[in-house]
Enzyme design. Structure first.
Site, PDB file in Angstrom:
ATOM      1  N   TRP A 116       0.842  -1.220   0.000  1.00 27.01           N
ATOM      2  CA  TRP A 116       0.000   0.000   0.000  1.00 27.01           C
ATOM      3  C   TRP A 116       0.862   1.248   0.000  1.00 27.01           C
ATOM      4  O   TRP A 116       0.382   2.353  -0.219  1.00 27.01           O
ATOM      5  CB  TRP A 116      -0.960  -0.008   1.192  1.00 27.01           C
ATOM      6  CG  TRP A 116      -0.336   0.201   2.553  1.00 27.01           C
ATOM      7  CD1 TRP A 116       0.761  -0.445   3.047  1.00 27.01           C
ATOM      8  CD2 TRP A 116      -0.762   1.102   3.589  1.00 27.01           C
ATOM      9  NE1 TRP A 116       1.032  -0.010   4.330  1.00 27.01           N
ATOM     10  CE2 TRP A 116       0.122   0.943   4.697  1.00 27.01           C
ATOM     11  CE3 TRP A 116      -1.797   2.016   3.705  1.00 27.01           C
ATOM     12  CZ2 TRP A 116      -0.007   1.668   5.881  1.00 27.01           C
ATOM     13  CZ3 TRP A 116      -1.926   2.735   4.899  1.00 27.01           C
ATOM     14  CH2 TRP A 116      -1.045   2.564   5.957  1.00 27.01           C
ATOM     15  N   ASP A 117       2.162   1.081   0.240  1.00 29.01           N
ATOM     16  CA  ASP A 117       3.099   2.209   0.243  1.00 29.01           C
ATOM     17  C   ASP A 117       2.925   3.056  -1.019  1.00 29.01           C
ATOM     18  O   ASP A 117       2.961   4.282  -0.965  1.00 29.01           O
ATOM     19  CB  ASP A 117       4.551   1.704   0.297  1.00 29.01           C
ATOM     20  CG  ASP A 117       4.839   0.787   1.486  1.00 29.01           C
ATOM     21  OD1 ASP A 117       3.922   0.083   1.911  1.00 29.01           O
ATOM     22  OD2 ASP A 117       5.984   0.770   1.961  1.00 29.01           O
ATOM     23  N   GLU A 136       0.431  -3.259  12.500  1.00 26.68           N
ATOM     24  CA  GLU A 136       0.509  -4.715  12.330  1.00 26.68           C
ATOM     25  C   GLU A 136       0.774  -5.475  13.628  1.00 26.68           C
ATOM     26  O   GLU A 136       0.782  -6.699  13.640  1.00 26.68           O
ATOM     27  CB  GLU A 136       1.606  -5.058  11.316  1.00 26.68           C
ATOM     28  CG  GLU A 136       1.275  -4.600   9.913  1.00 26.68           C
ATOM     29  CD  GLU A 136       2.348  -4.961   8.894  1.00 26.68           C
ATOM     30  OE1 GLU A 136       3.489  -5.256   9.302  1.00 26.68           O
ATOM     31  OE2 GLU A 136       2.033  -4.948   7.690  1.00 26.68           O
ATOM     32  N   LYS A 149       2.550  -0.104  16.275  1.00 26.01           N
ATOM     33  CA  LYS A 149       3.733  -0.061  15.417  1.00 26.01           C
ATOM     34  C   LYS A 149       3.847   1.258  14.661  1.00 26.01           C
ATOM     35  O   LYS A 149       4.916   1.824  14.532  1.00 26.01           O
ATOM     36  CB  LYS A 149       3.658  -1.218  14.421  1.00 26.01           C
ATOM     37  CG  LYS A 149       4.818  -1.251  13.445  1.00 26.01           C
ATOM     38  CD  LYS A 149       4.732  -2.443  12.501  1.00 26.01           C
ATOM     39  CE  LYS A 149       5.939  -2.493  11.588  1.00 26.01           C
ATOM     40  NZ  LYS A 149       5.856  -3.563  10.599  1.00 26.01           N
ATOM     41  N   GLN A 150       2.712   1.728  14.133  1.00 27.67           N
ATOM     42  CA  GLN A 150       2.763   2.884  13.230  1.00 27.67           C
ATOM     43  C   GLN A 150       1.429   3.608  13.240  1.00 27.67           C
ATOM     44  O   GLN A 150       0.440   3.096  13.770  1.00 27.67           O
ATOM     45  CB  GLN A 150       3.100   2.415  11.817  1.00 27.67           C
ATOM     46  CG  GLN A 150       2.041   1.534  11.179  1.00 27.67           C
ATOM     47  CD  GLN A 150       2.597   0.702  10.024  1.00 27.67           C
ATOM     48  OE1 GLN A 150       3.119  -0.390  10.231  1.00 27.67           O
ATOM     49  NE2 GLN A 150       2.473   1.206   8.818  1.00 27.67           N
TER      50      GLN A 150
HETATM   51  C1  BGC Z   1       4.666  -1.857   7.482  1.00 33.50           C
HETATM   52  C2  BGC Z   1       3.669  -1.828   6.336  1.00 33.50           C
HETATM   53  C3  BGC Z   1       4.404  -1.507   5.067  1.00 33.50           C
HETATM   54  C4  BGC Z   1       5.543  -2.466   4.839  1.00 33.50           C
HETATM   55  C5  BGC Z   1       6.363  -2.114   3.621  1.00 33.50           C
HETATM   56  C6  BGC Z   1       5.760  -2.833   7.166  1.00 33.50           C
HETATM   57  O1  BGC Z   1       6.736  -2.796   8.174  1.00 33.50           O
HETATM   58  O2  BGC Z   1       4.031  -2.208   8.683  1.00 33.50           O
HETATM   59  O3  BGC Z   1       2.672  -0.877   6.591  1.00 33.50           O
HETATM   60  O4  BGC Z   1       3.538  -1.546   3.994  1.00 33.50           O
HETATM   61  O5  BGC Z   1       6.400  -2.462   5.952  1.00 33.50           O
HETATM   62  O6  BGC Z   1       6.915  -0.842   3.731  1.00 33.50           O
END
Ligand code: BGC
Length: 659
Positions: free
Chosen positions: A290-291, A432, A512-513
């Site tokens: 999704w980046d 995540e 996490k984010q």
């Molecule tokens: C993140 C995801 C991201 C992926 C690739 C993961 O660590 O949690 O949101 O899409 O890395 O960058």
């Protein structure tokens, strides 16, 4: 004077990982890690190819291919080093190194041609200081592979050119590397499947090497190729350069981010996207996440809409894979791959992390439960059309994509008896570390967006507020409310994975984010500035920022509620992520290092949508600046519905003019 050159002095072979990312060059088809010419496989040398995936024997996943290293060059019997400098000119992607040995001076330049994507160029100048020296350069076939060897059936040929060809082990895709040099070597050495030219150098020698990857060589000298390459870069900067005045460090860091985005844009292809680690190697399986849709699309939509269109087309063309994935789990429509590879095949496995204590694979739910991906794609398509006016894409697969994603959500949803609201149970949101949760606010909203875009008349359950704070998912507030430092102190191993049911974060509110905060950025109209502020203050201390995607969402929202000073360090963190290096390189025992395009795209978003406050209102671009004190002004060009415009923001004025 604006700074365009990144330099590191001193020979630092132990820094090969960070320098490999820091000094990367690329042209969208090929990425070359910034390793030194004499390095070999053990120092992660990679000429990484976009869009070709293959499985090494005995492995469970596909990953991209590295071509044999045609940039290999070395002074035989190297004497000690007196001085060494490695640099990258980010104005046009020219990598150079200059090493002063006791017995000779060596200078090498290289670039990946923007004008001819299959072509790489290298210029080597060597000056002996007395006695003759021996220089070796050629095509090194012993290449870096993280999960098993990909290339097999090597063939070599030596005519006036050198050629090494091989096949990928699973799908037998041919990979060829052909090289021409402007000088005849004293000898050509074949060592296993590598070919090297050997020069006995008595006086200054300049070698110009033109290399073709998977194509024939084209005519033209090094200098001719360099000038065609530079012209394209000039045009790219004309349409994209963001000028920050008053803060040279911020200006350079952002320029560096945009350099990376330009270097990995798939201009050569009709439909392709950008992997999460760009073209910096095989990590994250070279997959598209999704980046692209959420973090990279804004830059390309505003500066090079033709590239943004390729990302959307990539999703349209991989709808087949997304439909198969939905069907695999018993749903209608399109459930896009979490880690998308060619054809939309999901590279994500059910066991995507390896436990550091037992070395056993751990069950993760990214692949089957991170359902926000389909909505993210619809969202990106919607924004792309809003900014470009390119409705034509709807007739060319866009409408079908939207409908297919909405069908997926409709079939995936659940409603409680007696309720007309759709809910999404058993999902993973952007955070995540908390898997298999119910009603993740972000997921619900993005699904609602997709359903609405498809014109479906259904309601999705809205976020639940408690004391003005959106609950990230049902039951989140009941989790242990403990500090980040405390959770970190519970780790028993530095590479331990924080998520999954036994991870340190799972039973806590540590995330996490950006998750709720990402929701608040994407759906700005749903939330007042005060609500955003309160949620920011709640969630930021609880966020590990364990993903490079996190900082920019917090920075963007801080600008929104008038706190650019809070945004500024997060901006620098995003813009400098590959310049400073470090960063998280392990998820359990799985290596995840490489460049961070989403952070680079995030830095662009902060500068334009955060500091300059650019958004669309009633279909027109408007500005609501929130400039940090350090920054005097921000200026940048943009393309809105085919019209070239220019933004100029200072502390007391903000204007958009049409060219
Ligand atoms: C993140 C995801 C991201 C992926 C690739 C993961 O660590 O949690 O949101 O899409 O890395 O960058």
């Amino acid at each position: 004077m604006e700074k365009w050159i990144i330099t590191r002095e001193g020979y630092e072979p132990e820094e090969y990982t960070d320098n490999g990312n820091r000094f990367l060059i690329g042209n969208g088809l090929i990425g070359v890690r910034g390793t030194l010419e004499e390095y070999t496989a053990d120092k992660m040398v990679a000429i990484n190819l976009a869009g070709i995936y293959d499985k090494a024997p005995g492995q469970t996943w596909r990953e991209p291919i590295n071509a044999p290293n045609a940039f290999f060059a070395k002074l035989e019997n190297q004497s000690s080093i007196l001085s060494h400098k490695q640099s990258l000119n980010i104005a046009f992607g020219l990598h150079s190194r200059e090493t002063d040995y006791e017995n000779a001076t060596l200078r090498i330049e290289r670039f990946c041609s923007m004008a001819e994507p299959n072509i790489l160029c290298q210029k080597i100048s060597i000056t002996p200081k007395g006695k003759p020296v021996t220089l070796i350069c050629g095509i090194d076939s012993e290449i870096w592979d993280i999960n098993g060897t990909h290339l097999t059936d090597f063939k070599t040929s030596v005519t006036d050119t050198l050629r090494v060809s091989a096949l990928t082990s699973e799908q037998r895709i041919p990979i060829t590397v052909t090289e021409r040099c402007n000088r005849t070597a004293d000898e050509v050495r074949e060592i296993r499947s590598s070919l090297f030219r050997v020069f006995n150098v008595k006086e200054k020698l300049v070698l110009e090497r033109i290399i073709a990857i998977n194509s024939e060589l084209t005519p033209g000298s090094y200098d001719e190729k360099l000038s065609a390459h530079k012209k394209i870069w000039e045009r790219l900067w004309e349409n994209s350069e963001v000028k920050i005045k008053g803060d040279d460090k911020a200006a350079l860091s952002l320029r560096y981010s945009l350099y990376h985005l330009h270097s990995i844009a798939p201009r050569h292809a009709d439909s392709l996207s950008i992997p999460a680690r760009g073209l910096s190697g095989q990590t994250y399986k070279g997959a598209i996440f999704w980046d692209t849709e959420v973090f990279l699309m804004p830059f390309f939509t505003l500066t090079e809409p033709a590239v943004a269109r390729k990302f959307i087309k990539y999703r349209i063309n991989t709808l087949g894979g997304a439909r198969e994935k939905a069907a695999e789990y018993g749903f209608d429509g399109a459930f896009f791959a979490w880690e998308s590879q060619d054809g939309g095949v999901d590279g994500c496995t059910d066991f995507n992390v390896v436990d550091v204590f037992t070395n056993r694979p751990v069950r993760t739910y990214f692949r089957d439960k991170q359902i926000h991906i389909s909505g993210d794609i619809v969202y990106a398509l919607g924004k792309y059309i809003d900014w470009t006016g390119d409705k034509n894409i709807l007739e060319n697969g866009g409408d079908e994509l939207i409908r297919a994603c909405a069908d997926f959500y409709r079939s995936r949803a659940y409603s409680r008896p007696g309720s007309d609201k759709l809910e999404f149970t058993d999902v993973v949101g952007p955070d995540e570390y908390h898997e298999r949760v119910y009603n993740n606010a972000f997921t619900n909203r993005i699904a609602a967006y997709a359903l609405e875009k498809a014109g479906y008349d259904c309601k999705v359950r809205e976020p639940i507020f408690k004391d003005g704070i959106v609950e990230q998912f049902d039951g989140y507030f009941n989790l242990e409310d403990v500090s980040l430092a405390e959770v970190r102190s519970r780790l028993k191993h530095p590479r331990e994975y924080w998520g999954t049911q036994s991870g340190v974060a799972f039973s806590t509110q540590i995330i996490k984010q950006a998750d709720v905060i990402a929701l608040m950025h994407l759906f700005q109209d749903d939330f007042t500035d005060d609500i955003v502020k309160n949620n920011w203050e709640y969630y930021e201390p609880r966020t590990e920022h364990g993903s490079s995607l996190s900082a920019c969402m917090y920075a963007l929202t801080a600008c929104r509620f008038g706190k650019p000073d809070l945004a500024y360090p997060l901006f620098m963190k995003s813009a400098r992520s590959d310049l400073d290096g470090g960063g998280k390189s392990w998820a359990g025992n799985v290596y995840i290092g490489g460049t961070h395009p989403a952070a680079a795209g995030g830095a662009y978003m902060i500068a334009t949508q955060g500091f300059a406050g650019l958004s669309l209102q009633d279909g027109q671009p408007v500005l609501k600046p929130s400039l940090p004190e350090q920054i005097e002004s921000i200026k940048f060009p943009l393309i809105f519905r085919g019209k070239h415009m220019h933004v100029n923001v200072t502390h007391d004025k903000a204007e958009i003019t049409q060219n």
